[in-house]
Design a protein around this motif. Structure first.
Motif, PDB file in Angstrom:
ATOM      1  N   ASP A  75       0.828  -1.212   0.000  1.00 54.66           N
ATOM      2  CA  ASP A  75       0.000   0.000   0.000  1.00 54.66           C
ATOM      3  C   ASP A  75       0.859   1.258   0.000  1.00 54.66           C
ATOM      4  OD1 ASP A  75      -2.307  -1.464  -0.053  1.00 54.66           O
ATOM      5  OD2 ASP A  75      -2.683  -1.330   2.114  1.00 54.66           O
ATOM      6  N   MET A  76       1.924   1.260   0.817  1.00 56.96           N
ATOM      7  CA  MET A  76       2.779   2.438   0.914  1.00 56.96           C
ATOM      8  C   MET A  76       3.557   2.691  -0.376  1.00 56.96           C
ATOM      9  SD  MET A  76       2.100   3.769   3.824  1.00 56.96           S
ATOM     10  CE  MET A  76       0.427   3.212   3.428  1.00 56.96           C
ATOM     11  N   GLU A  77       3.873   1.624  -1.116  1.00 53.83           N
ATOM     12  CA  GLU A  77       4.532   1.803  -2.410  1.00 53.83           C
ATOM     13  C   GLU A  77       3.637   2.580  -3.373  1.00 53.83           C
ATOM     14  OE1 GLU A  77       5.678  -2.031  -3.831  1.00 53.83           O
ATOM     15  OE2 GLU A  77       7.662  -1.945  -2.894  1.00 53.83           O
ATOM     16  N   LYS A  78       2.343   2.324  -3.299  1.00 53.79           N
ATOM     17  CA  LYS A  78       1.398   3.030  -4.168  1.00 53.79           C
ATOM     18  C   LYS A  78       1.278   4.500  -3.772  1.00 53.79           C
ATOM     19  CE  LYS A  78      -1.364  -1.170  -4.809  1.00 53.79           C
ATOM     20  NZ  LYS A  78      -2.671  -1.832  -4.535  1.00 53.79           N
ATOM     21  N   VAL A  79       1.402   4.780  -2.480  1.00 52.48           N
ATOM     22  CA  VAL A  79       1.201   6.148  -1.989  1.00 52.48           C
ATOM     23  C   VAL A  79       2.478   6.973  -2.071  1.00 52.48           C
ATOM     24  CG1 VAL A  79       0.537   7.545   0.004  1.00 52.48           C
ATOM     25  CG2 VAL A  79      -0.652   5.383  -0.459  1.00 52.48           C
ATOM     26  N   PHE A  80       3.600   6.418  -1.576  1.00 52.37           N
ATOM     27  CA  PHE A  80       4.842   7.188  -1.442  1.00 52.37           C
ATOM     28  C   PHE A  80       5.936   6.789  -2.429  1.00 52.37           C
ATOM     29  CE2 PHE A  80       2.981   7.161   2.912  1.00 52.37           C
ATOM     30  CZ  PHE A  80       2.721   8.517   3.017  1.00 52.37           C
ATOM     31  N   GLY A  81       5.768   5.675  -3.131  1.00 53.23           N
ATOM     32  CA  GLY A  81       6.811   5.230  -4.046  1.00 53.23           C
ATOM     33  C   GLY A  81       7.724   4.207  -3.392  1.00 53.23           C
ATOM     34  N   SER A  82       8.391   3.429  -4.230  1.00 54.08           N
ATOM     35  CA  SER A  82       9.201   2.316  -3.724  1.00 54.08           C
ATOM     36  C   SER A  82      10.473   2.765  -3.018  1.00 54.08           C
ATOM     37  CB  SER A  82       9.565   1.380  -4.874  1.00 54.08           C
ATOM     38  OG  SER A  82      10.298   2.073  -5.876  1.00 54.08           O
ATOM     39  N   GLU A  83      10.901   4.023  -3.216  1.00 50.91           N
ATOM     40  CA  GLU A  83      12.148   4.499  -2.612  1.00 50.91           C
ATOM     41  C   GLU A  83      11.928   5.337  -1.358  1.00 50.91           C
ATOM     42  OE1 GLU A  83      15.165   3.489  -3.589  1.00 50.91           O
ATOM     43  OE2 GLU A  83      14.051   2.221  -4.965  1.00 50.91           O
ATOM     44  N   SER A  84      10.700   5.438  -0.895  1.00 48.09           N
ATOM     45  CA  SER A  84      10.434   6.217   0.325  1.00 48.09           C
ATOM     46  C   SER A  84      10.968   5.480   1.543  1.00 48.09           C
ATOM     47  CB  SER A  84       8.935   6.458   0.480  1.00 48.09           C
ATOM     48  OG  SER A  84       8.246   5.228   0.595  1.00 48.09           O
ATOM     49  N   ASP A  85      11.231   6.234   2.605  1.00 50.79           N
ATOM     50  CA  ASP A  85      11.799   5.641   3.820  1.00 50.79           C
ATOM     51  C   ASP A  85      10.884   4.592   4.422  1.00 50.79           C
ATOM     52  OD1 ASP A  85      14.056   7.162   3.611  1.00 50.79           O
ATOM     53  OD2 ASP A  85      13.379   8.740   4.971  1.00 50.79           O
ATOM     54  N   ILE A  86       9.582   4.881   4.442  1.00 51.53           N
ATOM     55  CA  ILE A  86       8.658   3.950   5.092  1.00 51.53           C
ATOM     56  C   ILE A  86       8.588   2.634   4.324  1.00 51.53           C
ATOM     57  CG2 ILE A  86       6.583   4.744   3.887  1.00 51.53           C
ATOM     58  CD1 ILE A  86       6.860   3.784   7.611  1.00 51.53           C
ATOM     59  N   VAL A  87       8.645   2.689   3.002  1.00 52.11           N
ATOM     60  CA  VAL A  87       8.616   1.463   2.206  1.00 52.11           C
ATOM     61  C   VAL A  87       9.888   0.657   2.425  1.00 52.11           C
ATOM     62  CG1 VAL A  87       8.630   0.559  -0.151  1.00 52.11           C
ATOM     63  CG2 VAL A  87       7.037   2.376   0.474  1.00 52.11           C
ATOM     64  N   LYS A  88      11.021   1.345   2.481  1.00 46.51           N
ATOM     65  CA  LYS A  88      12.279   0.639   2.740  1.00 46.51           C
ATOM     66  C   LYS A  88      12.256  -0.054   4.098  1.00 46.51           C
ATOM     67  CE  LYS A  88      15.167   3.708  -0.078  1.00 46.51           C
ATOM     68  NZ  LYS A  88      16.251   4.725  -0.047  1.00 46.51           N
ATOM     69  N   GLU A  89      11.700   0.631   5.107  1.00 47.90           N
ATOM     70  CA  GLU A  89      11.636   0.047   6.443  1.00 47.90           C
ATOM     71  C   GLU A  89      10.699  -1.161   6.470  1.00 47.90           C
ATOM     72  OE1 GLU A  89      13.406   0.516   8.940  1.00 47.90           O
ATOM     73  OE2 GLU A  89      14.409   2.417   8.547  1.00 47.90           O
ATOM     74  N   PHE A  90       9.541  -1.044   5.841  1.00 53.31           N
ATOM     75  CA  PHE A  90       8.595  -2.164   5.843  1.00 53.31           C
ATOM     76  C   PHE A  90       9.107  -3.323   4.984  1.00 53.31           C
ATOM     77  CE2 PHE A  90       5.693   0.413   8.132  1.00 53.31           C
ATOM     78  CZ  PHE A  90       4.721  -0.436   8.641  1.00 53.31           C
ATOM     79  N   ARG A  91       9.854  -3.015   3.940  1.00 54.98           N
ATOM     80  CA  ARG A  91      10.454  -4.087   3.147  1.00 54.98           C
ATOM     81  C   ARG A  91      11.502  -4.830   3.983  1.00 54.98           C
ATOM     82  NH1 ARG A  91      12.537  -1.220  -0.930  1.00 54.98           N
ATOM     83  NH2 ARG A  91      10.587  -1.256  -2.101  1.00 54.98           N
ATOM     84  N   HIS A  92      12.268  -4.061   4.756  1.00 54.42           N
ATOM     85  CA  HIS A  92      13.264  -4.673   5.640  1.00 54.42           C
ATOM     86  C   HIS A  92      12.586  -5.543   6.701  1.00 54.42           C
ATOM     87  CE1 HIS A  92      17.177  -4.940   7.635  1.00 54.42           C
ATOM     88  NE2 HIS A  92      16.553  -4.742   8.771  1.00 54.42           N
ATOM     89  N   MET A  93      11.491  -5.040   7.270  1.00 55.68           N
ATOM     90  CA  MET A  93      10.767  -5.824   8.270  1.00 55.68           C
ATOM     91  C   MET A  93      10.145  -7.070   7.651  1.00 55.68           C
ATOM     92  SD  MET A  93       8.956  -3.093  10.867  1.00 55.68           S
ATOM     93  CE  MET A  93       8.011  -2.221   9.628  1.00 55.68           C
ATOM     94  N   GLU A  94       9.657  -6.932   6.414  1.00 61.10           N
ATOM     95  CA  GLU A  94       9.078  -8.075   5.723  1.00 61.10           C
ATOM     96  C   GLU A  94      10.124  -9.172   5.527  1.00 61.10           C
ATOM     97  OE1 GLU A  94       6.271  -8.827   1.769  1.00 61.10           O
ATOM     98  OE2 GLU A  94       7.492  -7.006   1.951  1.00 61.10           O
TER      99      GLU A  94
END
Length: 225
Positions: A75-94
């Motif tokens: 969801d965050m990739e759609k809103v903020f893009g794949s390079e945003s900090d929150i997406v990077k953090e959630f990808r790391h947690m995933e």
């Protein structure tokens, strides 16, 4: 460096002073780094608020907390893009969850990296809820509401301070503009400040007071919620 060098030359009138002033950028870089880090944290906190809303929706749809992390990342990739900090953090947690790490430990690691109070509090509450079987939907909902209130309050404060910040910038520039005017229009009158020991002491004191006032003004206007 150009600005600092120009200020030093304006007050002391020598090439040596201009070079020394330009290199003052080195100790000031730490302050700029801190400012950038503060802006990054504010941006990440705003993104985390949106992530919590997405997490709440996924939890209500019946996803486990572990699967919610992946859904939120998409969801965050759609809103903020794949390079945003929150997406990077959630990808790391995933990825960490994929390695069978407990979800509460994963959020603890996220909080340690982010160093944001709201995220740290959420990770602590999540850890307790997972152990005691608490209502995760309610936790994410209330945390998102609290962060949203803080962000709204910050926006109101910044709006109230906007005029004061403009006044601070103008007042900080006025002494330099006055010196430029005096040097251009009355060079003989100003020459005593650049050719005598007393004059250089006066100019050193003046630039020290102006620098201190500038830093004090910036500190006063830097309000964190």
């Amino acid at each position: 460096m150009i600005l600092l060098g120009g200020c030093a030359y304006l007050f002391f009138g020598t090439l040596k002073a201009m070079l020394l002033g330009a290199f003052l950028i080195i100790p000031l870089m730490k302050g700029e780094t801190d400012n950038r880090e503060q802006r990054r944290r504010l941006k990440l906190r705003r993104e985390f608020k949106e992530a919590l809303i997405s997490m709440k929706t996924a939890l209500r749809a019946g996803y486990s907390m572990e699967n919610t992390v992946g859904e939120t990342r998409r969801d965050m990739e759609k809103v903020f893009g794949s390079e945003s900090d929150i997406v990077k953090e959630f990808r790391h947690m995933e990825n960490e969850i994929g390695l069978r790490l407990p979800v509460e430990q994963v959020f603890d690691s996220f909080a340690a990296r982010a160093r944001i109070e709201d995220i740290t509090d959420f990770a602590a509450v999540l850890r307790t809820a997972k152990r005691s079987g608490g209502d995760l939907i309610s936790i994410t909902d209330s945390t998102a509401a609290i962060i949203g209130d803080k962000i709204e309050l910050e926006a109101e404060i910044q709006t109230a301070l906007a005029a004061r910040k403009l006044e601070w910038k103008i007042m900080s520039a006025i002494p330099f503009l006055i010196i430029i005017y005096m040097r251009v229009c009355f060079p003989q009158f100003m020459s005593v400040l650049y050719t005598t020991i007393t004059g250089r002491i006066v100019m050193t004191t003046a630039i020290g007071i102006l620098g201190g006032a500038f830093l004090l003004g910036r500190r006063i206007l830097s309000i964190e919620v």
